[in-house]
Write a protein that holds these residues in place. Structure first.
Motif, PDB file in Angstrom:
ATOM      1  N   LYS A 127     -11.974 -45.976 -14.006  1.00 14.97           N
ATOM      2  CA  LYS A 127     -10.702 -46.578 -14.420  1.00 14.97           C
ATOM      3  C   LYS A 127     -10.513 -46.435 -15.920  1.00 14.97           C
ATOM      4  N   GLU A 156      -8.076 -53.380  -6.818  1.00 14.84           N
ATOM      5  CA  GLU A 156      -7.730 -52.314  -7.760  1.00 14.84           C
ATOM      6  C   GLU A 156      -7.756 -50.935  -7.088  1.00 14.84           C
ATOM      7  N   ASN A 209     -12.381 -55.237  -7.415  1.00  5.08           N
ATOM      8  CA  ASN A 209     -12.464 -53.775  -7.290  1.00  5.08           C
ATOM      9  C   ASN A 209     -11.670 -53.298  -6.089  1.00  5.08           C
ATOM     10  N   ASN A 249     -15.956 -59.906  -8.424  1.00  5.11           N
ATOM     11  CA  ASN A 249     -16.049 -58.524  -8.887  1.00  5.11           C
ATOM     12  C   ASN A 249     -15.776 -57.558  -7.742  1.00  5.11           C
TER      13      ASN A 249
HETATM   14 MG    MG Z   1     -14.628 -53.863 -11.436  1.00  6.09          MG
END
Ligand code: MG
Ligand code: ADP
Length: 409
Positions: free
Chosen positions: A365, A319, A316, A312
């Protein structure tokens, strides 16, 4: 009398809240020890608080029923013994002892035996059962041990209060258990979300080696005057590519597979490397380079949760770098703790965002769930670790996780 009953109710509610707090903290809402201790203490308090009134006029049977239904037959037997001892200690061996023994013995037995089935029921059905038991006990008590002269007004009063109290207590108990189980469901749902998001990058990444394999095999098939050496070389290359594809799928599957949540010793070097492998396809797709320095060091945790937590975070980070960048995973050992620093060179966060990170459903997001960081926090907490985040807008973010090193046994 009303005052005493309210006080009884207060103690029962405080007990339930404490039990709930404990369940929230440990994530285990079926802890029999906690149920036993809390209900036993409440029963004792309920009896002691109503000493100067009739024996019938307390609510001790409410925690008794709750404990027996939620704890099962062993808890019910234990509570029964505790109650008998307190009874004998407070009232001595009076004429009401036998009926008392019979009433609570049979109700405890019934609740305890019902317990496994009770858990599968809907809330309404559970409440009905609890209320039915809560009516039964005082009814029986009136029939068998009405040693005090209580007038009809009080009789009605003493029959209605347990029902109302039981509805309140049962409802709160169920509502609280629901929040705990909801949180566990969110963790699971978030994982399947990550699984499906990663699936896109995995299928994309598997296609490449498969195309290459196909090309080589076609070459071997179509050119008939190919020397044996060349032929072997092409097949070897094709096999290598197939290996790559199968490795990608394997990495992904070990993460996606559901696993039992038991604790084990984990070498963070090995497992962070594994996470690096899983995430590398995703990073590659986003032109992110991964740099890492991994020490070997053993901590205690659950393998699947550990993977989920760091996936996770790294996901992130990737991203946060839509135009590519560098993801750094750096580990070191400091004061019996392992420090894991994960940094990106991405968009960073504002102070407000930094404050809200980890809040459920907080996401900037378009397709974000806002659950990833919440899961991270709860997993790190379960490993008795801490997490600190520093971020500069436009420059990047650093996650620093501290987890205690497992003491060798
Ligand atoms: Mg995330
Ligand atoms: P999601 O990724 O689904 O949005 P998360 O709980 O994983 O949910 O993250 C919550 C929010 O925290 C993100 O939407 C993002 O705004 C912020 N965030 C998390 N990690 C980073 C990071 N490395 N850089 C910048 N922002 C981040």
């Amino acid at each position: 009398m009303l005052y005493g009953l309210l006080l009884n109710l207060l103690f029962i509610l405080v007990g339930i809240f404490l039990q709930h707090l404990w369940a929230e903290k440990t994530g285990n809402d079926h802890s029999k020890i906690v149920i036993t201790v809390v209900t036993a203490v409440t029963i004792i308090l309920c009896i002691l608080l109503q000493l100067d009134h009739s024996f019938i006029q307390d609510l001790k049977f409410i925690p008794f029923i709750i404990g027996s239904l939620y704890g099962g037959i062993f808890v019910s037997i234990l509570l029964f013994i505790i109650m008998l001892l307190v009874y004998l200690f407070v009232y001595g061996l009076t004429s009401t002892f036998i009926p008392f023994f019979l009433i609570f013995g049979s109700v405890g037995l019934a609740c305890g035996l019902l317990s496994p089935r009770f858990f599968k029921w809907t809330m309404t059905k559970k409440l009905q059962a609890m209320v039915a038991f809560a009516c039964l006990v005082p009814l029986f008590m009136f029939f068998f041990m009405n040693d005090h002269q209580i007038d009809s007004y009080h009789t009605v009063f003493l029959l209605i209060t347990p029902v109302i109290a039981m509805i309140i207590v049962g409802y709160i108990m169920e509502a609280m258990r629901e929040t705990v189980s909801l949180r566990q469901q969110i963790i699971k749902a978030e994982k399947s979300e990550v699984v499906s998001q990663l699936a896109a990058s995995v299928s994309h990444e598997v296609r490449n080696p498969l195309t290459v394999t196909k090309g080589f095999l076609q070459l071997v098939l179509e050119s008939e005057d190919l020397p044996l050496e060349k032929r072997k070389e092409y097949i070897r290359l094709a096999l290598e590519e197939l290996d790559t594809a199968s490795n990608i799928i394997n990495d992904y599957l070990t993460f996606a597979k559901p696993a039992p949540a038991y604790w084990e010793l984990l070498d963070i070097g090995i497992h962070l490397k594994h996470i690096e492998d899983i995430i590398s396809t995703y990073a590659h797709m986003n032109s992110v380079r991964i740099e890492s320095e991994l020490v070997s060091c053993v901590i205690q945790g659950n393998k699947q949760q550990f993977h989920q937590c760091f996936l996770n975070i790294t996901k992130n980070c990737i991203e946060a770098m839509p135009d590519g960048g560098v993801l750094t995973i750096y580990t070191s050992i400091f004061q019996k703790h392992v420090l894991i620093q994960i940094s990106d060179t991405g968009i960073g966060m504002t102070k407000e965002q930094l404050n809200r990170i980890g809040e459920p459903y907080f996401s900037t997001k378009e397709k974000g769930t806002g659950l990833g960081m919440m899961v991270v926090y709860s997993i790190i907490k379960a490993m008795k670790g801490t997490i600190a985040i520093s971020s500069n807008l436009g420059q990047g973010t650093t996650f620093t996780i501290r987890i205690p090193i497992a003491v060798p046994r």
